[in-house]
Design an enzyme around this catalytic site. Sequence first.
Site, PDB file in Angstrom:
ATOM      1  N   GLY A 133      38.893  39.278  37.123  1.00 10.57           N
ATOM      2  CA  GLY A 133      39.292  39.386  38.510  1.00 10.57           C
ATOM      3  C   GLY A 133      38.182  38.889  39.414  1.00 10.57           C
ATOM      4  O   GLY A 133      37.089  38.529  38.945  1.00 10.57           O
ATOM      5  N   CYS A 186      35.719  38.863  31.120  1.00 13.49           N
ATOM      6  CA  CYS A 186      35.253  38.146  32.302  1.00 13.49           C
ATOM      7  C   CYS A 186      34.562  39.109  33.270  1.00 13.49           C
ATOM      8  O   CYS A 186      33.450  39.547  33.016  1.00 13.49           O
ATOM      9  CB  CYS A 186      36.410  37.385  32.950  1.00 13.49           C
ATOM     10  SG  CYS A 186      35.855  36.096  34.107  1.00 13.49           S
ATOM     11  N   LEU A 187      35.208  39.487  34.369  1.00 12.61           N
ATOM     12  CA  LEU A 187      34.603  40.472  35.266  1.00 12.61           C
ATOM     13  C   LEU A 187      34.319  41.772  34.520  1.00 12.61           C
ATOM     14  O   LEU A 187      33.367  42.488  34.842  1.00 12.61           O
ATOM     15  CB  LEU A 187      35.518  40.738  36.460  1.00 12.61           C
ATOM     16  CG  LEU A 187      34.994  41.716  37.511  1.00 12.61           C
ATOM     17  CD1 LEU A 187      33.741  41.174  38.190  1.00 12.61           C
ATOM     18  CD2 LEU A 187      36.064  42.037  38.542  1.00 12.61           C
ATOM     19  N   GLY A 188      35.128  42.059  33.504  1.00 14.86           N
ATOM     20  CA  GLY A 188      34.899  43.257  32.694  1.00 14.86           C
ATOM     21  C   GLY A 188      33.545  43.226  32.000  1.00 14.86           C
ATOM     22  O   GLY A 188      32.872  44.256  31.881  1.00 14.86           O
ATOM     23  N   GLN A 208      30.952  41.577  33.206  1.00 12.86           N
ATOM     24  CA  GLN A 208      29.969  41.694  34.284  1.00 12.86           C
ATOM     25  C   GLN A 208      29.807  43.147  34.719  1.00 12.86           C
ATOM     26  O   GLN A 208      28.684  43.616  34.954  1.00 12.86           O
ATOM     27  CB  GLN A 208      30.388  40.802  35.444  1.00 12.86           C
ATOM     28  CG  GLN A 208      30.395  39.320  35.065  1.00 12.86           C
ATOM     29  CD  GLN A 208      30.992  38.426  36.135  1.00 12.86           C
ATOM     30  OE1 GLN A 208      31.257  38.883  37.253  1.00 12.86           O
ATOM     31  NE2 GLN A 208      31.224  37.167  35.798  1.00 12.86           N
ATOM     32  N   GLU A 268      27.804  38.507  43.406  1.00 12.22           N
ATOM     33  CA  GLU A 268      29.088  38.267  44.053  1.00 12.22           C
ATOM     34  C   GLU A 268      29.363  39.344  45.099  1.00 12.22           C
ATOM     35  O   GLU A 268      29.993  39.092  46.122  1.00 12.22           O
ATOM     36  CB  GLU A 268      30.213  38.250  43.017  1.00 12.22           C
ATOM     37  CG  GLU A 268      31.591  38.023  43.616  1.00 12.22           C
ATOM     38  CD  GLU A 268      32.718  38.084  42.599  1.00 12.22           C
ATOM     39  OE1 GLU A 268      33.867  37.836  42.996  1.00 12.22           O
ATOM     40  OE2 GLU A 268      32.459  38.394  41.414  1.00 12.22           O
ATOM     41  N   ARG A 293      32.768  32.206  37.983  1.00  8.80           N
ATOM     42  CA  ARG A 293      31.688  31.574  38.746  1.00  8.80           C
ATOM     43  C   ARG A 293      30.331  32.204  38.452  1.00  8.80           C
ATOM     44  O   ARG A 293      29.313  31.532  38.421  1.00  8.80           O
ATOM     45  CB  ARG A 293      32.011  31.673  40.246  1.00  8.80           C
ATOM     46  CG  ARG A 293      30.998  31.043  41.168  1.00  8.80           C
ATOM     47  CD  ARG A 293      31.528  31.033  42.609  1.00  8.80           C
ATOM     48  NE  ARG A 293      32.740  30.230  42.734  1.00  8.80           N
ATOM     49  CZ  ARG A 293      33.930  30.710  43.070  1.00  8.80           C
ATOM     50  NH1 ARG A 293      34.081  31.999  43.322  1.00  8.80           N
ATOM     51  NH2 ARG A 293      34.973  29.907  43.156  1.00  8.80           N
ATOM     52  N   HIS A 303      38.210  34.190  28.456  1.00 10.04           N
ATOM     53  CA  HIS A 303      39.543  34.796  28.510  1.00 10.04           C
ATOM     54  C   HIS A 303      40.274  34.587  27.184  1.00 10.04           C
ATOM     55  O   HIS A 303      41.054  33.640  27.040  1.00 10.04           O
ATOM     56  CB  HIS A 303      40.358  34.177  29.647  1.00 10.04           C
ATOM     57  CG  HIS A 303      39.926  34.612  31.002  1.00 10.04           C
ATOM     58  ND1 HIS A 303      40.450  35.728  31.637  1.00 10.04           N
ATOM     59  CD2 HIS A 303      38.994  34.103  31.849  1.00 10.04           C
ATOM     60  CE1 HIS A 303      39.869  35.879  32.817  1.00 10.04           C
ATOM     61  NE2 HIS A 303      38.988  34.905  32.974  1.00 10.04           N
ATOM     62  N   GLU A 326      42.758  36.104  26.006  1.00  6.22           N
ATOM     63  CA  GLU A 326      44.206  36.300  26.084  1.00  6.22           C
ATOM     64  C   GLU A 326      44.955  34.987  26.188  1.00  6.22           C
ATOM     65  O   GLU A 326      46.135  34.904  25.822  1.00  6.22           O
ATOM     66  CB  GLU A 326      44.565  37.214  27.266  1.00  6.22           C
ATOM     67  CG  GLU A 326      44.333  36.644  28.648  1.00  6.22           C
ATOM     68  CD  GLU A 326      42.945  36.903  29.202  1.00  6.22           C
ATOM     69  OE1 GLU A 326      42.785  36.885  30.436  1.00  6.22           O
ATOM     70  OE2 GLU A 326      42.009  37.101  28.395  1.00  6.22           O
TER      71      GLU A 326
END
Length: 279
Positions: A89, A116-118, A120, A140, A197, A242, A244
């Site tokens: 996300g 991903c964001l998980g 981070q 971010e 990013r 990702h 998935e």
Amino acid sequence: GIWTKAPDLTTWKNIIRRVKEPAAQTSIAIVGKYVELTESYKSLSEALIHGGIGNDCRVNLKYVDSEALERHGIGDAFTDVDGILVPGGFGERGSEGKIAAVRYARENDIPFFGICLGLQMAVVEYARNVSKLEDAYSAEFRSEAQNTVIDIMDEQKNLDNFGGTMRLGAYQCEMRDGSMAQRIYGQKNIAERHRHRYEFNNTYRDKLEHDGLVVSGVNPKKNLVEIVELPQLRWFLACQFHPEFRSRPMEPHPLFESFVGACMKVMKQRQPAGENYEC
């Protein structure tokens, strides 16, 4: 015409049986800020279902509002689940709730999967609560923070076009020998798809690794962290890519199949002796 025999539907029939009449079940929480828009996590939920097919297991999904966790605390949000997943996300909204969910999973040894964001958020959580790096944040959300353990790479910082700063498409990942990630994939080198990013800030890598966070996957060309894990726990892994996007009913992605398998074991341990699962 030439009759070439009826199509062999054995594999599909087996998949249908595993979906409709699985041998077991497990419950997994997806922690995000789009819980009222479950279609936002469609590819993710499908990949979890594929992981269930690979384990002959029904996956019951519980969507947990990360903003509600911020407002009300963890409470009993995870008492009825066997695993916790923090998906990808963008944006700060709900991020502290995701960090709280990671901490709960880590401290209670509940299978955790970050994407991903998980990843981070898992790194921020570890930096704050294990490495005791106060003011640990993602750039971010708070670029002026003292410890931006998640940041934009130096080579990207002078680019004004946000699209130009994103890491998109397939990137190579080389896994650490003996790591859980390598065991799950069954190979040392893989390629996975990215859409993000911000990156793990390598300035903090030695500190976090010294404190027990295992960096088990790295992009060899740019030395970017792709996978982290905590091997002392039952199942704790986060990836910057990702997975998935590559999962299919007949070919569940190995990370999802392994994660669901770990959650299924937790479910069996929680289930009273002699109680059988019925669909």
